[in-house]
Scaffold this motif. Structure first.
Motif, PDB file in Angstrom:
ATOM      1  N   ASP A  67     -31.003 -45.953   6.566  1.00 51.41           N
ATOM      2  CA  ASP A  67     -31.035 -45.654   8.000  1.00 51.41           C
ATOM      3  C   ASP A  67     -32.409 -45.262   8.527  1.00 51.41           C
ATOM      4  O   ASP A  67     -32.508 -44.437   9.446  1.00 51.41           O
ATOM      5  CB  ASP A  67     -30.021 -44.552   8.319  1.00 51.41           C
ATOM      6  N   TYR A 190     -24.554 -38.335  13.088  1.00 49.47           N
ATOM      7  CA  TYR A 190     -23.924 -39.660  13.035  1.00 49.47           C
ATOM      8  C   TYR A 190     -22.398 -39.577  13.115  1.00 49.47           C
ATOM      9  O   TYR A 190     -21.735 -40.564  13.419  1.00 49.47           O
ATOM     10  CB  TYR A 190     -24.260 -40.361  11.715  1.00 49.47           C
ATOM     11  N   SER A 266     -19.181 -40.720   1.332  1.00 44.04           N
ATOM     12  CA  SER A 266     -19.263 -41.386   2.626  1.00 44.04           C
ATOM     13  C   SER A 266     -18.069 -40.972   3.468  1.00 44.04           C
ATOM     14  O   SER A 266     -16.922 -41.019   3.008  1.00 44.04           O
ATOM     15  CB  SER A 266     -19.273 -42.905   2.457  1.00 44.04           C
ATOM     16  N   GLY A 268     -16.735 -42.151   7.086  1.00 40.06           N
ATOM     17  CA  GLY A 268     -17.081 -43.201   8.022  1.00 40.06           C
ATOM     18  C   GLY A 268     -18.294 -43.935   7.487  1.00 40.06           C
ATOM     19  O   GLY A 268     -18.353 -44.299   6.310  1.00 40.06           O
ATOM     20  N   ALA A 269     -19.302 -44.130   8.338  1.00 37.53           N
ATOM     21  CA  ALA A 269     -20.522 -44.819   7.918  1.00 37.53           C
ATOM     22  C   ALA A 269     -21.623 -43.848   7.499  1.00 37.53           C
ATOM     23  O   ALA A 269     -22.755 -44.265   7.262  1.00 37.53           O
ATOM     24  CB  ALA A 269     -21.031 -45.692   9.062  1.00 37.53           C
ATOM     25  N   THR A 270     -21.278 -42.571   7.370  1.00 33.39           N
ATOM     26  CA  THR A 270     -22.292 -41.546   7.112  1.00 33.39           C
ATOM     27  C   THR A 270     -22.209 -41.048   5.685  1.00 33.39           C
ATOM     28  O   THR A 270     -21.139 -40.679   5.197  1.00 33.39           O
ATOM     29  CB  THR A 270     -22.106 -40.354   8.070  1.00 33.39           C
ATOM     30  N   ARG A 271     -23.352 -41.016   5.018  1.00 38.31           N
ATOM     31  CA  ARG A 271     -23.429 -40.479   3.669  1.00 38.31           C
ATOM     32  C   ARG A 271     -23.857 -39.026   3.733  1.00 38.31           C
ATOM     33  O   ARG A 271     -24.872 -38.691   4.352  1.00 38.31           O
ATOM     34  CB  ARG A 271     -24.423 -41.281   2.821  1.00 38.31           C
TER      35      ARG A 271
END
Length: 311
Positions: A67, A190, A266, A268-271
């Protein structure tokens, strides 16, 4: 508070402070500052005569599909936080200032960089070690401050300082959490509202294992299982591992030495990453480790006292 964008202007200013015998504290950041960063700054201001904060989104620690381009940035807000917290100097270089044309030399960290995030993000800690080494040479601080949330990063940097004989004291400041336990992170921005609620299960699992350890549980497998049982709402559990707090070697069997229970997942799309320390009675620790443990326990006690209680 002064802001510098070039290495030359910063080092010229620092030369005057150093000639006056002032102790320099350094907080390297990637910006989008929050209360966790503020805790590092407050610690530096308390220990040092002047505090330097760098704000630099380091491209070499991002992988090709990560990102870098969308990493959150809020320079005006960052300046306000730094000013209010007592920062003396801010260093805000661009990528070309840190990595000029023809740049080739990197720092290759050793085995402490291989497990956990190192296994999932190849090259990440090479980028971290390289930029931190460069920043240490530019700022030449007596003390540098890092957050416990990035526990493996702290371990890599401590090893780097030892191996390269860098004259910098590394201070690790305990993780700052939201009232519901979620570790503060720039990447929390995020998260959607639903994912933000789901993400709480990471700290809930870690803190449950830490509580069990405090009540006498010492079996590594059971401690990991206690944490894992709470982490059912993540989309992918990348790792949940118990590691020796000094070496990052895997901790098996009975946990008799300081250990870190580390997670990456993770939502959603967030680590997200997080960890807690499992600290036995400190009789066998060095004076320096005793200081760190005491500091960590004080912060943990304060966090527990501030946790909302069920009605």
């Amino acid at each position: 508070m002064l802001t510098f964008r070039t290495i030359k202007s910063l080092t010229e200013s620092l030369r005057g402070y150093r000639a006056a015998g002032l102790r320099v504290g350094f907080v390297p950041t990637m910006g989008f500052l929050h209360a966790g960063h503020r805790a590092l700054i407050v610690e530096s201001v308390a220990r040092c005569d002047i505090t330097v904060v760098s704000i630099f989104v380091n491209p070499t620690q991002f992988g090709p599909n990560e990102d870098l381009d969308r990493y959150p940035r809020a320079l005006e807000q960052d300046h306000a936080l730094c000013r209010n917290a007592g920062v003396s100097l801010i260093f805000v270089p661009d990528a070309g200032e840190i990595y000029p044309p023809g740049f080739q030399t990197t720092i290759e960290p050793g085995p402490v960089a291989e497990p956990l995030c190192g296994a999932i993000r190849p090259g990440h800690f090479r980028g971290v070690a390289t930029v931190v080494t460069k920043l240490f040479h530019i700022v030449q601080p007596e003390v540098a401050f890092f957050g416990q949330k990035d526990f493996q990063q702290c371990t890599v940097i401590r090893q780097l300082v030892r191996d390269l004989n860098l004259p910098v004291e590394i201070v690790t400041v305990p993780t700052v959490r939201e009232p519901d336990g979620l570790a503060l992170s720039s990447r929390n921005s995020y998260l959607s509202p639903v994912d933000r609620q789901r993400a709480r299960c990471l700290s809930q699992g870690l803190l449950a294992a830490q509580a069990a350890y405090g009540q006498g549980e010492r079996d590594s497998g059971r401690l990991i299982a206690i944490a894992r049982a709470q982490m059912t709402e993540v989309d992918q559990l990348q790792y949940l591992e118990l590691r020796d707090a000094r070496t990052l070697e895997a901790a098996h069997g009975i946990v008799e030495q300081p250990a870190a229970l580390c997670v990456a997942a993770s939502v959603g799309a967030t680590r997200l990453i997080d960890n807690v320390l499992l600290i036995p009675p400190p009789t066998a620790l060095s004076d320096h480790e005793l200081e760190l443990v005491s500091h960590a326990l004080d912060r943990q006690a304060t966090a527990s006292a501030n946790e909302p209680r069920p009605s």
